[in-house]
Every structure is written in C-alpha cells, then in structure tokens.
Design a protein around this motif. Structure first.
Motif, mmCIF file in Angstrom:
data_model
loop_
_atom_site.group_PDB
_atom_site.id
_atom_site.type_symbol
_atom_site.label_atom_id
_atom_site.label_comp_id
_atom_site.label_asym_id
_atom_site.label_seq_id
_atom_site.Cartn_x
_atom_site.Cartn_y
_atom_site.Cartn_z
ATOM 1 N N ASP A 1 -3.642 4.818 3.188
ATOM 2 C CA ASP A 1 -3.369 4.656 1.760
ATOM 3 C C ASP A 1 -1.873 4.496 1.510
ATOM 4 O O ASP A 1 -1.448 3.625 0.742
ATOM 5 N N LEU A 2 -1.064 5.343 2.149
ATOM 6 C CA LEU A 2 0.395 5.258 1.976
ATOM 7 C C LEU A 2 0.952 3.939 2.495
ATOM 8 O O LEU A 2 1.852 3.349 1.898
ATOM 9 N N LEU A 3 0.401 3.486 3.610
ATOM 10 C CA LEU A 3 0.908 2.282 4.257
ATOM 11 C C LEU A 3 0.701 1.027 3.409
ATOM 12 O O LEU A 3 1.523 0.106 3.448
ATOM 13 N N VAL A 4 -0.385 0.992 2.619
ATOM 14 C CA VAL A 4 -0.735 -0.259 1.930
ATOM 15 C C VAL A 4 -0.813 -0.153 0.409
ATOM 16 O O VAL A 4 -1.186 -1.118 -0.256
ATOM 17 N N GLN A 5 -0.437 0.994 -0.147
ATOM 18 C CA GLN A 5 -0.626 1.170 -1.594
ATOM 19 C C GLN A 5 0.140 0.141 -2.427
ATOM 20 O O GLN A 5 -0.367 -0.333 -3.448
ATOM 21 N N ASP A 6 1.328 -0.260 -2.013
ATOM 22 C CA ASP A 6 2.094 -1.234 -2.792
ATOM 23 C C ASP A 6 1.524 -2.649 -2.678
ATOM 24 O O ASP A 6 1.957 -3.550 -3.406
ATOM 25 N N LEU A 7 0.548 -2.848 -1.788
ATOM 26 C CA LEU A 7 -0.109 -4.156 -1.650
ATOM 27 C C LEU A 7 -1.345 -4.252 -2.535
ATOM 28 O O LEU A 7 -2.073 -5.243 -2.492
ATOM 29 N N GLY A 8 -1.612 -3.195 -3.320
ATOM 30 C CA GLY A 8 -2.813 -3.175 -4.149
ATOM 31 C C GLY A 8 -4.040 -2.782 -3.354
ATOM 32 O O GLY A 8 -5.169 -3.049 -3.758
ATOM 33 N N LEU A 9 -3.815 -2.134 -2.198
ATOM 34 C CA LEU A 9 -4.925 -1.736 -1.339
ATOM 35 C C LEU A 9 -4.989 -0.218 -1.227
ATOM 36 O O LEU A 9 -4.026 0.486 -1.518
ATOM 37 N N THR A 10 -6.145 0.236 -0.797
ATOM 38 C CA THR A 10 -6.365 1.602 -0.345
ATOM 39 C C THR A 10 -6.948 1.453 1.059
ATOM 40 O O THR A 10 -7.266 0.331 1.482
ATOM 41 N N SER A 11 -7.126 2.561 1.732
ATOM 42 C CA SER A 11 -7.772 2.472 3.049
ATOM 43 C C SER A 11 -9.161 1.854 2.937
ATOM 44 O O SER A 11 -9.560 1.041 3.775
ATOM 45 N N VAL A 67 -15.906 -3.619 -3.495
ATOM 46 C CA VAL A 67 -15.916 -5.076 -3.704
ATOM 47 C C VAL A 67 -15.742 -5.390 -5.193
ATOM 48 O O VAL A 67 -14.966 -6.287 -5.560
ATOM 49 N N ASP A 68 -16.415 -4.648 -6.059
ATOM 50 C CA ASP A 68 -16.275 -4.889 -7.504
ATOM 51 C C ASP A 68 -14.838 -4.675 -7.948
ATOM 52 O O ASP A 68 -14.289 -5.476 -8.718
ATOM 53 N N ASP A 69 -14.211 -3.604 -7.479
ATOM 54 C CA ASP A 69 -12.815 -3.327 -7.830
ATOM 55 C C ASP A 69 -11.885 -4.422 -7.292
ATOM 56 O O ASP A 69 -10.971 -4.873 -8.003
ATOM 57 N N MET A 70 -12.106 -4.831 -6.051
ATOM 58 C CA MET A 70 -11.243 -5.867 -5.462
ATOM 59 C C MET A 70 -11.454 -7.211 -6.151
ATOM 60 O O MET A 70 -10.513 -7.992 -6.287
ATOM 61 N N ARG A 71 -12.670 -7.460 -6.585
ATOM 62 C CA ARG A 71 -12.944 -8.705 -7.309
ATOM 63 C C ARG A 71 -12.178 -8.710 -8.633
ATOM 64 O O ARG A 71 -11.572 -9.717 -9.003
ATOM 65 N N ALA A 72 -12.190 -7.574 -9.319
ATOM 66 C CA ALA A 72 -11.464 -7.470 -10.589
ATOM 67 C C ALA A 72 -9.960 -7.661 -10.386
ATOM 68 O O ALA A 72 -9.272 -8.166 -11.273
ATOM 69 N N GLY A 122 -6.115 -11.898 -1.447
ATOM 70 C CA GLY A 122 -6.693 -10.892 -0.553
ATOM 71 C C GLY A 122 -6.302 -11.137 0.888
ATOM 72 O O GLY A 122 -5.974 -10.194 1.627
ATOM 73 N N ALA A 123 -6.310 -12.396 1.306
ATOM 74 C CA ALA A 123 -5.930 -12.738 2.684
ATOM 75 C C ALA A 123 -4.470 -12.392 2.939
ATOM 76 O O ALA A 123 -4.116 -11.876 4.006
ATOM 77 N N ASP A 124 -3.622 -12.620 1.942
ATOM 78 C CA ASP A 124 -2.202 -12.296 2.095
ATOM 79 C C ASP A 124 -2.006 -10.778 2.184
ATOM 80 O O ASP A 124 -1.252 -10.298 3.026
ATOM 81 N N ALA A 125 -2.698 -10.028 1.331
ATOM 82 C CA ALA A 125 -2.593 -8.560 1.369
ATOM 83 C C ALA A 125 -3.094 -8.037 2.711
ATOM 84 O O ALA A 125 -2.476 -7.153 3.317
ATOM 85 N N TYR A 126 -4.179 -8.595 3.202
ATOM 86 C CA TYR A 126 -4.729 -8.165 4.494
ATOM 87 C C TYR A 126 -3.748 -8.482 5.630
ATOM 88 O O TYR A 126 -3.507 -7.646 6.501
ATOM 89 N N ARG A 127 -3.174 -9.663 5.605
ATOM 90 C CA ARG A 127 -2.211 -10.070 6.635
ATOM 91 C C ARG A 127 -1.008 -9.114 6.642
ATOM 92 O O ARG A 127 -0.569 -8.665 7.701
ATOM 93 N N GLN A 128 -0.498 -8.785 5.466
ATOM 94 C CA GLN A 128 0.631 -7.855 5.376
ATOM 95 C C GLN A 128 0.238 -6.453 5.851
ATOM 96 O O GLN A 128 1.027 -5.785 6.540
#
Length: 180
Positions: free
Chosen positions: A36-46, A82-87, A111-117
């Motif tokens: 969560d800490l590693l990716v929170q600024d990318l709009g992601l959670t674990s 998936v619903d949250d990520m779609r929004a 999403g692909a860019d966030a995943y790559r980062q």
C-alpha cells in the motif's frame, strides 16, 4: 514425575506447520501494508495492484469470476476492486462473447501505466529485500508454499469431515455438560 517423551516426527511437523502458518499470516499483513505504501501515490492499493497483476498475467481479458479464481479470492471482493478501479479509469469492461452478463476486464492505458510503475518500484524494493539471501533459499520457500497450497486445495473433503466430526463431538460434550 515422568518427563514427556521426545516429540515424534509428526508432532514436530505439526508444530513447524503451525509456526509457518503464523509467520505467513504476519508476512501477508506486512506485505499488504508495505505494498500500500509503495503504490499509494499511483492511485493503487495492494488489492488493486494484485488485480492489475492478474489482468496483466492473463493471456486475454477475463471476467471477474476467472480473475478471482486465479487469485484464490472471492468473486465479490474482486468485483468491488474492479468497480473501484473502473470508476478511477484504471480498467474497463468489454463485452464477453461467451457470456453476456460477465464482461471481460481489461486495463486502460492509465491502469497499464500505474501497473508498470508499481512493478518498477517493486523491482527496486525486492532488490533490497533479497540482498544477501541465497536465490536457492527463496526458491525452496516458494516451492514449499506452493506444495502446501496444493495440499490445502486437495484437502477440502478432509476439512469438511474434520469440522463435521469435531462439531458433533462439541455438541455432544455441551449436551452432557448441560444434562450432567
């Protein structure tokens, strides 16, 4: 007073497995918090990162139920993610030619860019975590965990039987205490 006999190999294995299970539970919590800490600024959670990973590793877009099955998670939890990520524009739903009510989940460019980062950050983090550890030891741990996962999957009938038998014994003991 008699001393306890030496533990049997089965006792040692049972004790070792209990310790391993506790360690895996703790590791899982630590991994989720660190992720969560590693990716929170990318709009992601674990959880989002895991779902994006499942989508990235699939040879073609999959419905939520298949993603959940591949991850070993409940369909409902993956559906919420998936619903949250779609929004948030990280994934999109595409028509499924095989099942009208189960659309296929695909990553958007965002999403692909966030995943790559996230994966680039993961590589840097992993380098630090694995420094000084023998690759063979890490591979052996992975192999052991996979074997245990397969055995757990194959043991569902035994689990149901043990739970039913134990439940009957508990109900019987409770009735005896109540009537005794």
């Amino acid at each position: 007073m008699e001393s306890d006999p030496s533990p049997t190999p089965q006792d040692r294995a049972r004790h070792a497995l209990s310790g391993l299970v506790v360690a895996v539970f703790r590791l899982n919590g630590d991994l989720l918090a660190a992720g969560d800490l590693l990716v929170q600024d990318l709009g992601l959670t674990s959880a989002r990162w895991q779902v994006l990973g499942a989508i990235a590793l699939a040879p073609a877009p999959l419905p939520v139920a298949h993603i959940a099955r591949n991850m070993g998670l409940a369909r409902q939890s993956v559906q919420r993610v998936v619903d949250d990520m779609r929004a948030d524009g990280l994934v999109r739903l595409e028509p499924n030619p095989h099942h009208r009510r189960a659309p296929l989940v695909a990553m958007t460019p965002r999403g692909a860019d966030a995943y790559r980062q996230a994966m680039a950050r993961n590589d840097l983090w992993s380098d630090g975590l694995t420094e000084g550890l023998a690759p063979e030891a890490i591979e052996a741990a992975g192999t052991l965990l996979q074997a245990l996962q397969q055995r757990i999957g194959a043991s569902h009938g035994a689990i149901a039987s043990i739970a039913a038998t134990s439940g009957q014994e508990t109900r019987h003991e409770t009735r005896q205490e109540t009537h005794g």
